[in-house]
Scaffold this active site. Sequence first.
Site, PDB file in Angstrom:
ATOM      1  N   SER A 116       0.710  -1.091   0.106  1.00 35.12           N
ATOM      2  CA  SER A 116       0.000   0.005   0.145  1.00 35.12           C
ATOM      3  C   SER A 116       0.887   1.206   0.182  1.00 35.12           C
ATOM      4  O   SER A 116       1.355   1.500  -0.913  1.00 35.12           O
ATOM      5  CB  SER A 116      -0.926   0.002   1.079  1.00 35.12           C
ATOM      6  OG  SER A 116      -1.942   1.009   1.161  1.00 35.12           O
ATOM      7  N   HIS A 117       0.666   2.165   0.933  1.00 38.23           N
ATOM      8  CA  HIS A 117       1.343   3.433   1.276  1.00 38.23           C
ATOM      9  C   HIS A 117       2.862   3.206   1.496  1.00 38.23           C
ATOM     10  O   HIS A 117       3.709   4.268   1.687  1.00 38.23           O
ATOM     11  CB  HIS A 117       0.700   4.141   2.045  1.00 38.23           C
ATOM     12  CG  HIS A 117       0.505   3.702   3.460  1.00 38.23           C
ATOM     13  ND1 HIS A 117      -0.270   2.764   3.824  1.00 38.23           N
ATOM     14  CD2 HIS A 117       1.210   3.907   4.391  1.00 38.23           C
ATOM     15  CE1 HIS A 117      -0.221   2.051   4.980  1.00 38.23           C
ATOM     16  NE2 HIS A 117       0.761   2.996   5.729  1.00 38.23           N
ATOM     17  N   ASP A 280      -3.115   6.455  -3.336  1.00 36.86           N
ATOM     18  CA  ASP A 280      -1.521   5.639  -2.880  1.00 36.86           C
ATOM     19  C   ASP A 280      -0.947   4.433  -3.781  1.00 36.86           C
ATOM     20  O   ASP A 280      -1.629   4.186  -4.725  1.00 36.86           O
ATOM     21  CB  ASP A 280      -1.988   5.068  -1.326  1.00 36.86           C
ATOM     22  CG  ASP A 280      -3.068   4.137  -1.446  1.00 36.86           C
ATOM     23  OD1 ASP A 280      -3.780   3.810  -2.364  1.00 36.86           O
ATOM     24  OD2 ASP A 280      -2.639   3.149  -0.481  1.00 36.86           O
ATOM     25  N   ASP A 282      -1.434   1.061  -3.732  1.00 36.89           N
ATOM     26  CA  ASP A 282      -2.422   0.107  -4.258  1.00 36.89           C
ATOM     27  C   ASP A 282      -3.661   0.664  -4.708  1.00 36.89           C
ATOM     28  O   ASP A 282      -4.790  -0.096  -4.964  1.00 36.89           O
ATOM     29  CB  ASP A 282      -2.414  -0.811  -3.291  1.00 36.89           C
ATOM     30  CG  ASP A 282      -3.091  -0.471  -2.113  1.00 36.89           C
ATOM     31  OD1 ASP A 282      -2.843   0.661  -1.766  1.00 36.89           O
ATOM     32  OD2 ASP A 282      -3.794  -1.532  -1.467  1.00 36.89           O
ATOM     33  N   ASP A 284      -6.154   2.455  -2.933  1.00 39.26           N
ATOM     34  CA  ASP A 284      -7.349   2.448  -2.273  1.00 39.26           C
ATOM     35  C   ASP A 284      -7.484   3.726  -1.499  1.00 39.26           C
ATOM     36  O   ASP A 284      -8.560   3.717  -0.912  1.00 39.26           O
ATOM     37  CB  ASP A 284      -7.550   1.213  -1.479  1.00 39.26           C
ATOM     38  CG  ASP A 284      -6.319   1.050  -0.544  1.00 39.26           C
ATOM     39  OD1 ASP A 284      -5.314   1.714  -0.387  1.00 39.26           O
ATOM     40  OD2 ASP A 284      -6.380   0.002   0.244  1.00 39.26           O
ATOM     41  N   ARG A 285      -6.572   4.379  -1.309  1.00 37.29           N
ATOM     42  CA  ARG A 285      -6.642   5.845  -0.594  1.00 37.29           C
ATOM     43  C   ARG A 285      -7.011   6.893  -1.661  1.00 37.29           C
ATOM     44  O   ARG A 285      -6.651   6.621  -2.816  1.00 37.29           O
ATOM     45  CB  ARG A 285      -5.532   6.223   0.241  1.00 37.29           C
ATOM     46  CG  ARG A 285      -5.022   5.046   1.211  1.00 37.29           C
ATOM     47  CD  ARG A 285      -3.860   5.395   2.268  1.00 37.29           C
ATOM     48  NE  ARG A 285      -3.785   4.433   3.097  1.00 37.29           N
ATOM     49  CZ  ARG A 285      -2.935   4.367   4.122  1.00 37.29           C
ATOM     50  NH1 ARG A 285      -2.681   5.592   4.668  1.00 37.29           N
ATOM     51  NH2 ARG A 285      -3.036   3.613   5.071  1.00 37.29           N
ATOM     52  N   LYS A 379     -11.639  -0.062   0.447  1.00 38.82           N
ATOM     53  CA  LYS A 379     -11.733   1.444   0.161  1.00 38.82           C
ATOM     54  C   LYS A 379     -11.234   1.569  -1.555  1.00 38.82           C
ATOM     55  O   LYS A 379     -10.537   0.798  -1.916  1.00 38.82           O
ATOM     56  CB  LYS A 379     -10.843   2.251   1.152  1.00 38.82           C
ATOM     57  CG  LYS A 379      -9.379   1.799   1.301  1.00 38.82           C
ATOM     58  CD  LYS A 379      -8.847   2.474   2.660  1.00 38.82           C
ATOM     59  CE  LYS A 379      -7.349   2.312   2.740  1.00 38.82           C
ATOM     60  NZ  LYS A 379      -6.909   1.198   3.616  1.00 38.82           N
TER      61      LYS A 379
HETATM   62  C1  VG1 Z   1      -3.298   2.052   8.231  1.00 44.09           C
HETATM   63  C2  VG1 Z   1      -4.429   2.741   8.660  1.00 44.09           C
HETATM   64  C3  VG1 Z   1      -5.616   2.366   8.409  1.00 44.09           C
HETATM   65  C4  VG1 Z   1      -5.630   1.382   7.127  1.00 44.09           C
HETATM   66  C5  VG1 Z   1      -4.545   0.639   7.000  1.00 44.09           C
HETATM   67  C6  VG1 Z   1      -4.427  -0.107   5.512  1.00 44.09           C
HETATM   68  O1  VG1 Z   1      -3.254   0.969   9.432  1.00 44.09           O
HETATM   69  O2  VG1 Z   1      -4.561   3.489   9.751  1.00 44.09           O
HETATM   70  O3  VG1 Z   1      -6.798   3.018   8.416  1.00 44.09           O
HETATM   71  O4  VG1 Z   1      -7.031   0.654   7.020  1.00 44.09           O
HETATM   72  O5  VG1 Z   1      -3.438   1.460   7.074  1.00 44.09           O
HETATM   73  O6  VG1 Z   1      -4.455   0.912   4.562  1.00 44.09           O
HETATM   74  P1  VG1 Z   1      -2.170   1.129  10.780  1.00 44.09           P
HETATM   75  O7  VG1 Z   1      -2.509  -0.291  11.498  1.00 44.09           O
HETATM   76  O8  VG1 Z   1      -0.781   1.320  10.204  1.00 44.09           O
HETATM   77  O9  VG1 Z   1      -2.849   2.215  11.448  1.00 44.09           O
HETATM   78  V1  VG1 Z   1      -3.686   0.539   3.076  1.00 44.09           V
HETATM   79  O10 VG1 Z   1      -4.103   1.979   2.251  1.00 44.09           O
HETATM   80  O11 VG1 Z   1      -2.297   0.310   3.549  1.00 44.09           O
HETATM   81  O12 VG1 Z   1      -4.048  -0.776   2.495  1.00 44.09           O
HETATM   82 CO    CO Z   2      -3.693   1.366   0.395  1.00 45.18          CO
END
Ligand code: VG1
Ligand code: CO
Length: 550
Positions: A116-117, A280, A282, A284-285, A379
């Site tokens: 992801s990010h 982001d 992948d 989804d953000r 998302k």
């Molecule tokens: C973070 C965010 C959470 C989100 C998750 C996955 O998790 O706070 O809201 O669902 O990333 O997003 P954490 O446990 O690091 O707070 V993504 O866009 O990484 O799939």
């Molecule tokens: Co993501």
Amino acid sequence: MTIQTIATTPFAGQRPGTSGLRKKVTEFQQPGYLENFVEAIFLTLGALGNVQGRTLVLGGDGRYFNRDAIQTILRMAAAHGVGRVLVGRGGILSTPAVSCVIRKRAALGGIVLSASHNPGGPDGDFGIKYNIDNGGPAPEKITDAIYEHTKTLASYRISDAGPVDLDRIGSIRIEDMEVEVIDAVSDYAELMAGLFDFDAIRALFQRGFTMRFDGMHAVSGPYAKAIIEGMLGAPAGTVVNAEPLEDFGGHHPDPNPVNAADLIALMDGPDAPDFGAASDGDGDRNMIVGRKLAVSPSDSLAIIAANATAAPGYRDGIKGIARSMPTSQAADRVAAALGVSCFETPTGWKYFGNLLDAGLATLCGEESYGTGSMHIREKDGVWAVLFWLNLIAATGKSVNEIVQAHWARFGRNYYSRHDYEAVDAGAANAMMDDLRGKLPSLAGQTLGEGENNYRVQLADDFTYTDPVDNSVSTRQGVRIVMTDGSRIVLRLSGTGTEGATVRLYLERYEADPARHDLDTQQALAPLIAIAEQVSGLKARTGREQPSVIT
Ligand code: VG1
Ligand code: CO
């Protein structure tokens, strides 16, 4: 081609976090590391029913190691008797596109390759996640079962077939399994066209409306280009950094004002377009930006909910809103005004799946730049951007006007998250333990100085009971709720790959429109001071300042 059984031994720590298993690329590159986790997925699926002859969806965000991982997973899927795998061309599928394809093609599930990010490249992060047949992240009972299997594995099964050409649309066979390389964008684009008023958005661009979508060299670029420039007629160059790169150009593919600094600078400057957006790693953000205004994700959820009927896909209204616990309560006010339910879930999209499947919620969101709806079970960054475009087209208002009007009607929830990244895990855990120990004595106390004091109404470690299956999730974040609804929330990240990351969430409600233009950090300063006083965060982590403020 033969199917081989390869001896292996367990790797410690293959427990999926908030969103799948995320580790350094170098950890994933150890022989057997990826294979073990994938074997654990197949063993879990086998125990749940039959994978024989079923269809799986496979794709990732294009980061370093994506293609290698896909070849391995295909050979393992063939060895486990999977009937067909739909894989995005070039190994590319955004997280929302995987969810869309699983649902549209009635697949058994899907495997998403992404961190992801988190940054990518040989020294960056990699990740893998399993999604179930509703298109959403596997619930805890499945991720727990996968983890249990990783602890006892002695072998894995894999075909010795050669690599598949991922760049050509069409079908190939590995053993008895069909591999269908599909266009990564088309199913998703068709779904979007059914939800939003593309004619109205096209007319908006024809009238000279200007926009910049920053793909951050991540996976949403191809989707945004095909839809925003291709189908909606925005001028070429509207979508920038649209080519997915294995290292995201060396950046954090995280759409927030800190990591999408170029977009923020443009939107703050004299040549700002009407609308800015970013997504982001992948896809989804999303981040929504007006001129000199980055919309808080919690506000974006509330605004989408309040204006849902502006988009054809939501014309009949919404059934409910769900938000993660740390997300601001702006959406709760909208739910109350609409007379629909509002659900508060732990962090992570997997908790929304049951609510969406049961028809209890239509819209979901998290403070971490995540918004989505019942159209899929993840998302969805491009979806949120299209919603805003639809809203602007329908109302003729700017982003700023829409936000100001929302605050005037519902009040403003000042909101911020402070991240202390990659701190010592022992110190972070000790801090959380001590904080939990203090909770029983906090209720009823008055905290803070002078006129900026707050009385604590509730202090607990959030426990969630799923209203659909009654499953219970404990220890989901410490919250200190004040009598006026202001809140301090502390939890440890479940997506980081180095040490621990402490997240401090702060929220304060302001009803008076005359006080809606305060600086967010100043508006929250008394709560920031109380959080420090109660947790000792700075001394515990050895950090004077958060590493990221959003
Ligand atoms: C973070 C965010 C959470 C989100 C998750 C996955 O998790 O706070 O809201 O669902 O990333 O997003 P954490 O446990 O690091 O707070 V993504 O866009 O990484 O799939
Ligand atoms: Co993501």
